[in-house]
Design a protein around this motif. Structure first.
Motif, PDB file in Angstrom:
ATOM      1  N   ALA A  98       0.828  -1.213   0.000  1.00 49.03           N
ATOM      2  CA  ALA A  98       0.000   0.000   0.000  1.00 49.03           C
ATOM      3  C   ALA A  98       0.861   1.262   0.000  1.00 49.03           C
ATOM      4  N   ALA A  99       2.017   1.221   0.685  1.00 53.27           N
ATOM      5  CA  ALA A  99       2.914   2.389   0.686  1.00 53.27           C
ATOM      6  C   ALA A  99       3.418   2.687  -0.715  1.00 53.27           C
ATOM      7  N   GLY A 100       3.680   1.638  -1.501  1.00 49.19           N
ATOM      8  CA  GLY A 100       4.104   1.846  -2.888  1.00 49.19           C
ATOM      9  C   GLY A 100       2.975   2.336  -3.766  1.00 49.19           C
ATOM     10  N   VAL A 101       1.776   1.750  -3.577  1.00 48.13           N
ATOM     11  CA  VAL A 101       0.619   2.142  -4.393  1.00 48.13           C
ATOM     12  C   VAL A 101       0.252   3.605  -4.146  1.00 48.13           C
ATOM     13  N   ALA A 102       0.403   4.081  -2.920  1.00 49.72           N
ATOM     14  CA  ALA A 102       0.005   5.449  -2.583  1.00 49.72           C
ATOM     15  C   ALA A 102       0.787   6.494  -3.375  1.00 49.72           C
ATOM     16  N   VAL A 103       2.009   6.188  -3.804  1.00 57.50           N
ATOM     17  CA  VAL A 103       2.805   7.193  -4.534  1.00 57.50           C
ATOM     18  C   VAL A 103       2.999   6.847  -6.010  1.00 57.50           C
ATOM     19  N   ALA A 104       2.804   5.577  -6.383  1.00 54.18           N
ATOM     20  CA  ALA A 104       3.080   5.185  -7.775  1.00 54.18           C
ATOM     21  C   ALA A 104       1.898   4.533  -8.461  1.00 54.18           C
ATOM     22  N   GLY A 105       0.788   4.342  -7.745  1.00 53.57           N
ATOM     23  CA  GLY A 105      -0.334   3.618  -8.325  1.00 53.57           C
ATOM     24  C   GLY A 105      -0.079   2.116  -8.256  1.00 53.57           C
ATOM     25  N   PRO A 106      -1.082   1.328  -8.647  1.00 53.12           N
ATOM     26  CA  PRO A 106      -0.920  -0.129  -8.607  1.00 53.12           C
ATOM     27  C   PRO A 106      -0.060  -0.634  -9.759  1.00 53.12           C
ATOM     28  N   VAL A 107       1.237  -0.341  -9.719  1.00 52.00           N
ATOM     29  CA  VAL A 107       2.158  -0.734 -10.790  1.00 52.00           C
ATOM     30  C   VAL A 107       2.206  -2.264 -10.874  1.00 52.00           C
ATOM     31  N   PRO A 108       1.945  -2.823 -12.050  1.00 49.44           N
ATOM     32  CA  PRO A 108       1.851  -4.282 -12.125  1.00 49.44           C
ATOM     33  C   PRO A 108       3.212  -4.983 -12.198  1.00 49.44           C
ATOM     34  N   PHE A 109       3.273  -6.162 -11.618  1.00 51.26           N
ATOM     35  CA  PHE A 109       4.342  -7.142 -11.798  1.00 51.26           C
ATOM     36  C   PHE A 109       5.664  -6.833 -11.086  1.00 51.26           C
ATOM     37  N   VAL A 110       5.845  -5.649 -10.522  1.00 56.02           N
ATOM     38  CA  VAL A 110       7.105  -5.365  -9.823  1.00 56.02           C
ATOM     39  C   VAL A 110       7.261  -6.288  -8.618  1.00 56.02           C
ATOM     40  N   ALA A 111       6.208  -6.394  -7.810  1.00 55.22           N
ATOM     41  CA  ALA A 111       6.271  -7.252  -6.621  1.00 55.22           C
ATOM     42  C   ALA A 111       6.431  -8.716  -7.008  1.00 55.22           C
ATOM     43  N   LEU A 112       5.815  -9.114  -8.114  1.00 57.38           N
ATOM     44  CA  LEU A 112       5.890 -10.514  -8.557  1.00 57.38           C
ATOM     45  C   LEU A 112       7.305 -10.890  -8.996  1.00 57.38           C
ATOM     46  N   MET A 113       7.954  -9.982  -9.741  1.00 57.14           N
ATOM     47  CA  MET A 113       9.253 -10.319 -10.346  1.00 57.14           C
ATOM     48  C   MET A 113      10.416 -10.113  -9.394  1.00 57.14           C
ATOM     49  N   ALA A 114      10.319  -9.130  -8.495  1.00 56.24           N
ATOM     50  CA  ALA A 114      11.496  -8.678  -7.746  1.00 56.24           C
ATOM     51  C   ALA A 114      12.117  -9.779  -6.891  1.00 56.24           C
ATOM     52  N   GLY A 115      11.278 -10.539  -6.195  1.00 58.29           N
ATOM     53  CA  GLY A 115      11.809 -11.560  -5.297  1.00 58.29           C
ATOM     54  C   GLY A 115      12.641 -12.623  -6.009  1.00 58.29           C
ATOM     55  N   PRO A 116      12.043 -13.357  -6.966  1.00 59.74           N
ATOM     56  CA  PRO A 116      12.808 -14.403  -7.663  1.00 59.74           C
ATOM     57  C   PRO A 116      14.045 -13.862  -8.388  1.00 59.74           C
ATOM     58  N   LEU A 117      13.918 -12.685  -9.043  1.00 62.07           N
ATOM     59  CA  LEU A 117      15.075 -12.135  -9.754  1.00 62.07           C
ATOM     60  C   LEU A 117      16.185 -11.739  -8.784  1.00 62.07           C
ATOM     61  N   GLY A 118      15.802 -11.071  -7.692  1.00 58.80           N
ATOM     62  CA  GLY A 118      16.796 -10.631  -6.718  1.00 58.80           C
ATOM     63  C   GLY A 118      17.515 -11.792  -6.061  1.00 58.80           C
ATOM     64  N   ILE A 119      16.738 -12.818  -5.686  1.00 65.25           N
ATOM     65  CA  ILE A 119      17.353 -13.989  -5.032  1.00 65.25           C
ATOM     66  C   ILE A 119      18.314 -14.683  -5.987  1.00 65.25           C
ATOM     67  N   ARG A 120      17.936 -14.747  -7.278  1.00 64.58           N
ATOM     68  CA  ARG A 120      18.827 -15.386  -8.250  1.00 64.58           C
ATOM     69  C   ARG A 120      20.090 -14.557  -8.475  1.00 64.58           C
ATOM     70  N   LEU A 121      19.946 -13.239  -8.527  1.00 64.20           N
ATOM     71  CA  LEU A 121      21.119 -12.378  -8.737  1.00 64.20           C
ATOM     72  C   LEU A 121      22.098 -12.474  -7.570  1.00 64.20           C
ATOM     73  N   VAL A 122      21.571 -12.461  -6.361  1.00 61.96           N
ATOM     74  CA  VAL A 122      22.416 -12.394  -5.161  1.00 61.96           C
ATOM     75  C   VAL A 122      22.767 -13.785  -4.634  1.00 61.96           C
ATOM     76  N   ALA A 123      21.985 -14.799  -5.064  1.00 59.13           N
ATOM     77  CA  ALA A 123      22.138 -16.156  -4.534  1.00 59.13           C
ATOM     78  C   ALA A 123      21.978 -16.154  -3.013  1.00 59.13           C
ATOM     79  N   ALA A 124      20.970 -15.406  -2.553  1.00 60.03           N
ATOM     80  CA  ALA A 124      20.755 -15.252  -1.111  1.00 60.03           C
ATOM     81  C   ALA A 124      20.072 -16.485  -0.534  1.00 60.03           C
ATOM     82  N   ARG A 125      20.503 -16.897   0.661  1.00 59.73           N
ATOM     83  CA  ARG A 125      19.882 -18.031   1.341  1.00 59.73           C
ATOM     84  C   ARG A 125      19.142 -17.604   2.602  1.00 59.73           C
ATOM     85  N   GLN A 126      19.696 -16.635   3.304  1.00 63.51           N
ATOM     86  CA  GLN A 126      19.045 -16.164   4.527  1.00 63.51           C
ATOM     87  C   GLN A 126      17.828 -15.308   4.166  1.00 63.51           C
ATOM     88  N   LEU A 127      16.789 -15.398   4.997  1.00 62.95           N
ATOM     89  CA  LEU A 127      15.545 -14.691   4.681  1.00 62.95           C
ATOM     90  C   LEU A 127      15.729 -13.173   4.632  1.00 62.95           C
TER      91      LEU A 127
END
Length: 325
Positions: A238-267
């Motif tokens: 909601a904090a993101g929507v309040a300033v940028a509108g309901p931008v599609p797919f950013v929340a969906l893509m960011a997690g898997p892409l970021g984890i793959r880029l960083v190879a992060a294991r810890q939450l």
């Protein structure tokens, strides 16, 4: 470490490109002159035209990315994201309703109320007494709630005057046009508090990932922990929507892409990687929206939609191959 450094450099390069490129291009020397002296075209761009917009994009992308990673970890499903499950559409609907009704409440408060109402509706519609609700059921119910919220938003647009409806339609698509320092301060202040709150709950999330029975055996109040994590995720979105509108797919893509880029294991590392990747995606999407076609500024959501739709189709095909759908 190498992946985190790469992601950081990509984010820095995207931020500099977003400040320098647009209808008027500025060299790094002019940007530095504006930053160091406060004079010249660089100062105008940094202080008024692009600086607040880019900083708002960074903050909105970060909170959306962190929200998506939180839900994907909580439900252990890569399709679980606030933009897929209808939470961002619910937040957008309440803001459009507030505009139509002439309410003057703060936008983050309105968006948070809409996101939470959508989440409660998803939980209520997918709940079956005496049975645990599978994550996929909640995702599919959330898709339906999101479609209904979008349809109601479109209906409310027809009740607005033409000029106001056109601006609301642009915002509903996801837009960062005409953002100023108040928007940047708002999303960074609210997002900072909520991000710290999310990171403070990583022990609970780690326990939940062991399974509800084992988590309860470790002394965790499972229901309260899930509710607190989901509520934090909705408020981040909601904090993101309040300033940028309901931008599609950013929340969906960011997690898997970021984890793959960083190879992060810890939450906590996964959440931070998702936040950085969400910021990267939104800054690049906004840059493409205002610089791809000379003389035309498209809504940012158009570009994130063009990027995210193929990703969603690819993700759905992967889930079907694994027998998850």
């Amino acid at each position: 470490m190498k992946g985190a450094l790469t992601l950081g450099l990509l984010l820095l390069a995207a931020t500099l490109a977003a400040l320098a490129l647009g209808q008027v291009r500025l060299s790094p020397a002019l940007l530095w002159q504006g930053l160091s002296t406060g004079e010249g075209p660089g100062a105008l761009v940094l202080g008024t035209i692009r600086g607040p917009r880019v900083l708002t994009a960074l903050g909105a992308g970060a909170v959306l990315g962190m929200s998506g990673a939180l839900f994907q970890s909580l439900f252990r499903n890569p399709l679980a994201a606030p933009d897929v499950m209808g939470f961002t559409s619910g937040a957008g609907l309440t803001i459009i309703a507030a505009i139509a009704l002439g309410l003057s409440l703060p936008l983050p408060l309105i968006a948070a109320g809409g996101g939470l109402l959508a989440a409660l509706l998803v939980v209520a519609l997918s709940h079956r007494r005496g049975h645990a609700t599978p994550p996929l059921t909640m995702i599919l119910v959330g898709l339906g709630v999101g479609f209904v919220a979008s349809a109601l938003s479109s209906f409310l647009l027809t009740l607005l005057p033409h000029t106001q409806a056109a601006e609301a339609q642009r915002w509903l698509t996801g837009s960062l046009a005409a953002r100023d320092w108040s928007h940047a301060l708002q999303v960074w202040a609210v997002g900072g508090v909520l991000g710290a709150l999310a990171l403070a709950q990583m022990r609970r999330l780690a326990a939940l990932q062991l399974g509800e029975d084992l988590a309860a055996g470790l002394g965790l109040r499972v229901g309260a922990a899930r509710l607190a994590l989901a509520g934090t995720g909705v408020l981040l979105a909601a904090a993101g929507v309040a300033v940028a509108g309901p931008v599609p797919f950013v929340a969906l893509m960011a997690g898997p892409l970021g984890i793959r880029l960083v190879a992060a294991r810890q939450l906590h590392a996964r959440l931070l990687a998702a936040a950085a990747t969400g910021a990267l995606v939104l800054v690049l999407g906004d840059l493409a929206a205002r610089a791809a076609l000379p003389g035309i500024q498209l809504p940012t959501g158009v570009m994130t939609g063009l990027l995210g739709a193929p990703y969603l189709l690819w993700r759905l095909s992967r889930e079907m191959e694994k027998g998850e759908l």
